[in-house]
Design a protein around this motif. Sequence first.
Motif, PDB file in Angstrom:
ATOM      1  N   ALA A 194       0.703  -1.143   0.035  1.00  9.59           N
ATOM      2  CA  ALA A 194      -0.305   0.255  -0.205  1.00  9.59           C
ATOM      3  C   ALA A 194       1.156   1.300  -0.067  1.00  9.59           C
ATOM      4  N   ASP A 195       2.023   0.949   0.438  1.00  8.05           N
ATOM      5  CA  ASP A 195       3.207   2.576   0.423  1.00  8.05           C
ATOM      6  C   ASP A 195       3.900   2.734  -0.570  1.00  8.05           C
ATOM      7  N   THR A 196       3.840   1.339  -1.849  1.00  5.62           N
ATOM      8  CA  THR A 196       4.630   1.649  -3.015  1.00  5.62           C
ATOM      9  C   THR A 196       3.746   1.961  -4.052  1.00  5.62           C
ATOM     10  N   ASP A 197       4.482   2.652  -4.875  1.00  6.09           N
ATOM     11  CA  ASP A 197       3.742   3.023  -6.714  1.00  6.09           C
ATOM     12  C   ASP A 197       5.147   2.596  -7.361  1.00  6.09           C
ATOM     13  N   PHE A 198       4.385   3.219  -8.791  1.00  8.22           N
ATOM     14  CA  PHE A 198       5.256   2.583  -9.930  1.00  8.22           C
ATOM     15  C   PHE A 198       6.814   2.472 -10.161  1.00  8.22           C
ATOM     16  N   LYS A 199       7.037   4.197  -9.042  1.00  6.44           N
ATOM     17  CA  LYS A 199       8.140   4.339  -8.845  1.00  6.44           C
ATOM     18  C   LYS A 199       8.492   4.209  -7.630  1.00  6.44           C
ATOM     19  N   THR A 200       8.259   3.365  -6.996  1.00  3.85           N
ATOM     20  CA  THR A 200       8.157   2.964  -5.375  1.00  3.85           C
ATOM     21  C   THR A 200       9.041   1.605  -5.338  1.00  3.85           C
TER      22      THR A 200
END
Length: 186
Positions: free
Chosen positions: A134-140
């Motif tokens: 939940a704390d991530t995204d495509f750049k993380t």
Amino acid sequence: LKKGDISSGEWDLLLKGVVNKPAKTVRNPDPKHIPAKAWEFVCALEETATPLEGLTEHIRRNLKAWVAWIHSPEPQDTPLPDNLQAQMTLFQFTLIIRCFRSEKVYFTISKFVEDNLGNQFIAPPPSTMEEIYADTDFKTPVIFVLSQGANPTGMIHKLVADKKMHEKFDSLSLGQNQDKKSRRGH
């Protein structure tokens, strides 16, 4: 350091300890309870932190109270003799803890970080893969730095299965002898 709340000398004492012998060394009043290295640190601290000028004399005059404080089970939560910490910053108190009871520095550093940066910098990180995801995204990206014996692979594969992301998932261990594999995109 930039705000000026901590001097570079204080910072160096925390990180490196006593590098150069203090210019003024006072005789240790109780080598039985105050190790030579700790006393050298007290002398250096007295030279480094203006609010602590006279610390060696204070310890000498209140030796019984200081020895009791040094041997207290939780010195980080125990007032210094004569409530001396009221005259110093939390960082300077941390230096005194480092001097006499270095195993307790973690607690005062945590308090310092919480007071100055906020609780989010000392709170434990998310512990489930769902929370981490939940704390991530495509750049993380998620990078695990593990201690010996720790292996999150099973939890990661379960998350991939739960999210039906098999086609998008790629994993690479950068452990021993994995450098060649990582360079060629495994």
